[in-house]
Each structure stands twice: as C-alpha cells, then as structure tokens.
Write an enzyme that holds these catalytic residues in place. Sequence first.
Site, PDB file in Angstrom:
ATOM      1  N   SER A   1      65.829  49.675 125.021  1.00  0.00           N
ATOM      2  CA  SER A   1      66.621  50.162 124.316  1.00  0.00           C
ATOM      3  C   SER A   1      67.497  50.576 124.362  1.00  0.00           C
ATOM      4  CB  SER A   1      65.619  51.101 123.120  1.00  0.00           C
ATOM      5  OG  SER A   1      64.977  52.153 124.261  1.00  0.00           O
TER       6      SER A   1
ATOM      7  N   ASP B   1      66.368  59.643 118.114  1.00  0.00           N
ATOM      8  CA  ASP B   1      65.251  59.687 117.624  1.00  0.00           C
ATOM      9  C   ASP B   1      64.195  60.528 118.288  1.00  0.00           C
ATOM     10  OD1 ASP B   1      64.782  58.294 119.401  1.00  0.00           O
ATOM     11  OD2 ASP B   1      64.780  56.482 118.052  1.00  0.00           O
TER      12      ASP B   1
ATOM     13  N   HIS C   1      66.007  58.337 122.081  1.00  0.00           N
ATOM     14  CA  HIS C   1      67.087  57.815 122.351  1.00  0.00           C
ATOM     15  C   HIS C   1      68.044  58.652 122.180  1.00  0.00           C
ATOM     16  CE1 HIS C   1      64.454  54.073 121.505  1.00  0.00           C
ATOM     17  NE2 HIS C   1      64.422  53.749 122.643  1.00  0.00           N
TER      18      HIS C   1
END
Length: 351
Positions: free
Chosen positions: A33, A315, A318
């Site tokens: 991610s 978040d 990340h």
Amino acid sequence: MANYHVFLVFVQIGIFTVFAKPQVPCYFIFGDSLVDSGNNNELVTKAKANYLPYGIDFPQGATGRFTNGRTMADIIGELLDFDEFIPAYATATDEQINKGVNYGSGGAGIRRGTGRHLGGRISLDRQLNNHNATISRFVRLQRNSTIVNEEYLKMCLYIVNIGSNDYINNYLRPTLYTSSHKFTPFQYATILIQQYSQQLKRLYKMGARKIVLFGLAPIGCTPGEISICPKKEERCVKSINGAVAVFNNKLRLLVDKLNNDKRDAKFTFINVTHISLVQQVMPLPNLPCCKLKVDGQCAPTTVTCLVRALSIYYDGFHPTEFANNIIAKRSYVAVSHMDASPYDISHLVQL
Ligand SMILES: *[C@@H]1O[C@H](CO)[C@@H](O)[C@H](O)[C@H]1NC(C)=O
Ligand SMILES: *[C@@H]1O[C@H](CO)[C@@H](O)[C@H](O)[C@H]1NC(C)=O
Ligand SMILES: *[C@@H]1O[C@H](CO)[C@@H](O)[C@H](O)[C@H]1NC(C)=O
C-alpha cells in the site's frame, strides 16, 4: 525560406524545454500500500483506499492511493522527469506499458499468506507473475524486436517496497497468524529475506538491472501499532522496531550479496528508518490525520486534520504526502550516506 528555418529551430527548442526526457525509458513499481495506485480497487478486500478522505490532495481525488496525495513512488517518478504517473497494472493500456507499470497492492507481502484476513491482495510472487505477463505483452506488441526489448528493460528503474505487511498483517497479529508462535524475530527475518532473495533473482531473470529496495519504516512508531500496544507510555513500540531492524539489517546484507553475485546488476538499499529519524526528532505527535476505523484505515469522508502538510501519518499506518515527499527526495538525492547505499537513485540511473 529563412523564416521557415527560424520557425523549425523555435519549435525544436520548444519541444525540448516543455518535455524533459525521463532519465530512464521505463520505471516499474512493486510493493504494498505504500506504492499501490489503484490495483486493489476491483478486488474484494478491506485493503482499499478508493474513497475520501484518501486522495483529498490528489488531483484525481480518491484513486486507491493510501495517502492524502502522491505516494513515494509517484514522487520518484516526477523526479525522474516522467510527465505522467506510472499506470496501475489493473488498468494499464498497451500504449502505456512501455513507460512502466505499477504492480503495488495494499495488504501484500513477501509471503503469500500475508494479509489473508483482509481479503484479496497481490503478493510479491503474483506481482512478479504480472510483470512476466507485461513482458510477454510487450514482446507481442513489439513483434520481432526481442533483443532491443531486453536491452530496453535493462535500462529501466525497478523499485520494490515490500515487507511491512509481513509484520503488520502477519507476525504482529498472533491471534490470526501462527508465524510469531513458530519463529523468533531473528528466524522470521531470515525466512523473509530468503524468500525475498529468490523473488529478486526472478526479477533479475526478467531483465531488471537497476533495482531499489526500500527498507522498512519504524513500524513501532505508527499510530496503529501504538494503539494496539498496551505500553502507552512509550512514544514507539521498541520491540516492534527491534524486529523490523533485524529485517532491515539482513536486507542491507542481501543488497551487498546480490551486487557481488550479479555483477551486471546494481541493487541499492534505502534506509527509510534513518530518513524517518528526522521526522521522529521533530516535535510532531504520532497521530493520524483522519478518524480511524478499527482496522487502522480512515473512516469514510471524515474531516481530516488541517495541517496535513505537517503531519507524518495520514491513517493508522500510512504516511502523508508530506512524509512521502521527504522519503522520495532523500532516496533520490541522499542527504547523508546512511539514506541510500551504495547508491541513491539519481546516481543509480546514470550507471
Ligand atoms: C518476424 O520474424 C519472422 C521470422 O524471422 C518473419 O517471418 C515475420 O514476418 C516477422 N514479423 C514482423 C511483424 O516483422
Ligand atoms: C515467465 O513466463 C514464462 C511463460 O509462462 C515462463 O516460461 C518463464 O519461466 C517465466 N519467467 C520467470 C522469470 O518467471
Ligand atoms: C538505518 O538507519 C538507522 C538509524 O540511523 C540505523 O540505526 C540502522 O543501522 C540503519 N540500518 C541499516 C541496515 O543500515
């Protein structure tokens, strides 16, 4: 006639100044991610970011990037003078693939089972299968120029940013995965690096010669891990950072070994932990920018912090675009010899 020549010269200067040629003909991105640009959008998975507030600072809005703006892979692409972002594998067209492809997938790991509880994700093994499919597609499109094609692939840049989920969504989840019951942190890092080594040799077999390996960030400092860990008095979870440091040390050694074994290839290591230290000493709290769901991702459409340009975490896990920018710039032009070794990206592309 004279006027005609003047016009031609003018047009050529115009072309060169407006479109700087990328420093490498193509740029391939592998990972999780931290670099995903939309490959998970059509998967049945909890590891998705194609909803606001993700992408709030990105021109196209929520694209599946797990941050407010650009990923570190996007920013490196800009530093390499690509005039467009490298397309996600899931949607890349025939016309786009010769500039490179982004295979990154949220939740993915070195180990195939990593991230299993999240649902669909494209493990590094499968990303390599996809790269093999891209090369076949490339050969089909180029017809008979296979030799030119191989030379072309050797000139390209390959970045790999993987391993975080082998901790966050595997080793550090003892109720869901058995790895921490079976292995010490040292044994686990050894297993990961053995598998990663095989995967990188496969990438080499497919023509990659300029390969950037990103080390892991201090995962114990993420808001997600701090909230899980009971020792709230610590600013970071030291035991997690210790386990991750073992992986990073082994990855750095692997880079030396691969450079020694594959003399016609250049591998380099980015010490993301070192680059992040600058952020750690800054008086910024390890707090997320958005309201979190239980899984550490942003709850949909929640208002985000106002100073995104001064926050590290978007978040629970990340980095913000602000943090991505620091990592990308220092991996491109190292500020200290610790940032990138043996080469930073600006030197690697010239070798
Ligand atoms: C490719 O090469 C084969 C054999 O050398 C030849 O028969 C064919 O016409 C070529 N195709 C193209 C598109 O150049
Ligand atoms: C790529 O795919 C071909 C055809 O399926 C296979 O023969 C080859 O071993 C693969 N190469 C790598 C490096 O995975
Ligand atoms: C990365 O940087 C950190 C912080 O400076 C350092 O402690 C660590 O040894 C470095 N890791 C590697 C593999 O070079």
